[in-house]
Design an enzyme around this catalytic site. Structure first.
Site, PDB file in Angstrom:
ATOM      1  N   ASN A  38       0.851  -1.195   0.000  1.00 48.58           N
ATOM      2  CA  ASN A  38       0.000   0.000   0.000  1.00 48.58           C
ATOM      3  C   ASN A  38       0.892   1.252   0.000  1.00 48.58           C
ATOM      4  O   ASN A  38       1.680   1.461   0.925  1.00 48.58           O
ATOM      5  CB  ASN A  38      -0.898  -0.041   1.253  1.00 48.58           C
ATOM      6  N   HIS A  43       0.968   6.159   1.909  1.00 47.71           N
ATOM      7  CA  HIS A  43       1.726   7.065   2.773  1.00 47.71           C
ATOM      8  C   HIS A  43       2.820   7.820   2.035  1.00 47.71           C
ATOM      9  O   HIS A  43       3.298   8.842   2.533  1.00 47.71           O
ATOM     10  CB  HIS A  43       2.293   6.313   3.975  1.00 47.71           C
ATOM     11  N   HIS A  66      -5.627   3.738  -1.808  1.00 45.50           N
ATOM     12  CA  HIS A  66      -6.971   4.065  -1.307  1.00 45.50           C
ATOM     13  C   HIS A  66      -7.319   5.452  -1.822  1.00 45.50           C
ATOM     14  O   HIS A  66      -6.690   6.429  -1.442  1.00 45.50           O
ATOM     15  CB  HIS A  66      -6.939   4.041   0.231  1.00 45.50           C
ATOM     16  N   ARG A  80      -9.472   8.090  -1.260  1.00 47.01           N
ATOM     17  CA  ARG A  80     -10.420   8.513  -0.225  1.00 47.01           C
ATOM     18  C   ARG A  80     -11.283   9.655  -0.742  1.00 47.01           C
ATOM     19  O   ARG A  80     -10.864  10.433  -1.595  1.00 47.01           O
ATOM     20  CB  ARG A  80      -9.664   8.966   1.029  1.00 47.01           C
ATOM     21  N   ARG A  98      -7.148  12.877   0.697  1.00 44.17           N
ATOM     22  CA  ARG A  98      -6.095  13.383   1.594  1.00 44.17           C
ATOM     23  C   ARG A  98      -4.706  12.920   1.179  1.00 44.17           C
ATOM     24  O   ARG A  98      -3.714  13.501   1.563  1.00 44.17           O
ATOM     25  CB  ARG A  98      -6.370  12.995   3.037  1.00 44.17           C
ATOM     26  N   GLU A 111      -8.567   0.478  -2.870  1.00 40.53           N
ATOM     27  CA  GLU A 111      -9.412   0.488  -1.679  1.00 40.53           C
ATOM     28  C   GLU A 111     -10.374   1.650  -1.802  1.00 40.53           C
ATOM     29  O   GLU A 111      -9.985   2.742  -2.223  1.00 40.53           O
ATOM     30  CB  GLU A 111      -8.570   0.688  -0.420  1.00 40.53           C
ATOM     31  N   THR A 150      -7.894   3.397   8.050  1.00 40.60           N
ATOM     32  CA  THR A 150      -9.102   2.589   8.126  1.00 40.60           C
ATOM     33  C   THR A 150      -9.151   1.885   9.480  1.00 40.60           C
ATOM     34  O   THR A 150      -8.225   1.182   9.851  1.00 40.60           O
ATOM     35  CB  THR A 150      -9.098   1.537   6.993  1.00 40.60           C
ATOM     36  N   GLU A 192     -10.750  -9.554   2.998  1.00 36.54           N
ATOM     37  CA  GLU A 192      -9.483  -9.202   3.636  1.00 36.54           C
ATOM     38  C   GLU A 192      -9.773  -9.067   5.115  1.00 36.54           C
ATOM     39  O   GLU A 192     -10.556  -8.205   5.526  1.00 36.54           O
ATOM     40  CB  GLU A 192      -8.916  -7.899   3.069  1.00 36.54           C
ATOM     41  N   HIS A 239      -3.718  -4.787   7.924  1.00 35.76           N
ATOM     42  CA  HIS A 239      -3.813  -3.706   8.923  1.00 35.76           C
ATOM     43  C   HIS A 239      -2.820  -3.950  10.062  1.00 35.76           C
ATOM     44  O   HIS A 239      -2.908  -4.953  10.767  1.00 35.76           O
ATOM     45  CB  HIS A 239      -5.205  -3.515   9.536  1.00 35.76           C
ATOM     46  N   GLY A 293       1.124  -1.503   4.386  1.00 34.75           N
ATOM     47  CA  GLY A 293       1.454  -0.151   3.962  1.00 34.75           C
ATOM     48  C   GLY A 293       2.423   0.561   4.877  1.00 34.75           C
ATOM     49  O   GLY A 293       3.605   0.742   4.571  1.00 34.75           O
TER      50      GLY A 293
HETATM   51  N1  PXP Z   1      -5.669  -3.210   4.140  1.00 35.47           N
HETATM   52  C1  PXP Z   1      -6.637  -2.267   4.174  1.00 35.47           C
HETATM   53  C2  PXP Z   1      -7.998  -2.614   3.693  1.00 35.47           C
HETATM   54  C3  PXP Z   1      -6.352  -0.959   4.620  1.00 35.47           C
HETATM   55  O1  PXP Z   1      -7.306  -0.038   4.636  1.00 35.47           O
HETATM   56  C4  PXP Z   1      -5.036  -0.656   5.024  1.00 35.47           C
HETATM   57  C5  PXP Z   1      -4.708   0.728   5.481  1.00 35.47           C
HETATM   58  O2  PXP Z   1      -4.812   1.605   4.411  1.00 35.47           O
HETATM   59  C6  PXP Z   1      -4.075  -1.661   4.943  1.00 35.47           C
HETATM   60  C7  PXP Z   1      -4.418  -2.939   4.524  1.00 35.47           C
HETATM   61  C8  PXP Z   1      -2.640  -1.417   5.307  1.00 35.47           C
HETATM   62  O3  PXP Z   1      -2.556  -1.175   6.666  1.00 35.47           O
HETATM   63  P1  PXP Z   1      -1.161  -0.722   7.279  1.00 35.47           P
HETATM   64  O4  PXP Z   1      -0.857   0.620   6.693  1.00 35.47           O
HETATM   65  O5  PXP Z   1      -1.430  -0.684   8.737  1.00 35.47           O
HETATM   66  O6  PXP Z   1      -0.145  -1.750   6.861  1.00 35.47           O
END
Ligand code: PXP
Length: 243
Positions: A8, A11, A44, A46, A50, A71, A102, A152, A192, A214
């Site tokens: 992801n 960031h 993502h 959004r 952002r 996403e 999220t 997921e 996550h 991510g």
């Molecule tokens: N999966 C989903 C559906 C998410 O929304 C996120 C955060 O954007 C992630 C994975 C990645 O999470 P993390 O940034 O904590 O690795």
């Protein structure tokens, strides 16, 4: 086969948007992640834009040669953008403007009507659709019934657990949820809060097809570069994956 790694890149765009400038470019990060062995690129889009912008989504679609996973919230404007863009996959997530990232999974039972109409529009466009949900049996079964091809599972309970007891409970919940997902005929992904330090026991659970990671990868990439950061995470997943 060991679970795949979706990276992801949101960031990277977060850093760019901190100055509303043109660097660092998340699309460059996608190229570097692919060179590091990413099996997928996740972003993502959004509603508040952002981090990832519409322009990024279009360029990513042009240049990503691995699976592109968008996403998104169950919002009709965003669904229309996804149908137009046609990424390989869309992951429906809950979205709140005030959240940092999220938080938890989408309640597909509560929002069934809106979720089902988003799923059918996306599937008609030939897009694989995944539900980001908590590892709860009813949510998994409802996702399969609605027509999701994948779920997921939110791995936050594992990531945030501080005691041995809570960690074991989170792993047991995930293990059972994976079995429910497989018996319901959907692919089971995880994501996550996964990091270089906590990925091992999750990667060792049988049945996960992919992880979306991510923050931890982008954080490490600041110091070692995206290519190496991705390679290190891939190596860990492969090392811990069950035979
Ligand atoms: N999966 C989903 C559906 C998410 O929304 C996120 C955060 O954007 C992630 C994975 C990645 O999470 P993390 O940034 O904590 O690795």
């Amino acid at each position: 086969m060991p679970p795949l790694l979706g990276v992801n890149i949101d960031h990277v765009a977060t850093v760019r948007q901190a100055r509303r400038t043109d660097e660092p470019d998340p699309t460059w990060a996608a190229v570097e992640a692919q060179l590091g062995g990413a099996d997928g690129i996740t972003f993502h889009l959004r509603e508040d834009r952002r981090h990832i912008l519409d322009r990024d989504a279009k360029i990513l679609k042009e240049m990503v040669s691995v699976n592109l996973n968008m996403e998104m919230a169950i919002d009709s404007d965003i669904v229309a953008i996804a149908v137009d863009l046609r990424p390989g996959q869309c992951t429906l997530v809950p979205e709140k403007r005030e959240e940092l990232t999220t938080e938890g999974g989408l309640d597909v039972i509560r929002h069934k009507t809106r979720v089902a109409s988003a799923v059918s529009a996306l599937r008609e466009a030939g897009i694989k659709v995944s539900a980001f949900i908590e590892p709860i049996e009813e949510q998994i079964r409802a996702s399969a019934d609605i027509g999701f091809q994948a779920v997921e599972l939110w791995t936050g309970a594992w990531a945030h657990a501080t005691s041995e007891q809570d960690q074991q409970a989170a792993l047991t919940t995930l293990r059972e949820a994976i079995e429910v997902g497989r018996s319901a005929g959907v692919d089971v992904l995880g994501g996550h809060g996964l990091t270089y330090r906590n990925i091992g026991p999750v990667a060792a659970l049988p049945g996960f097809t992919e992880f979306n990671i991510g923050h931890s990868i982008v954080a490490r990439a600041i110091f070692v570069g995206m290519r190496q950061a991705v390679r290190e995470m891939k190596d860990l997943i492969i090392r811990y994956a069950p035979d």
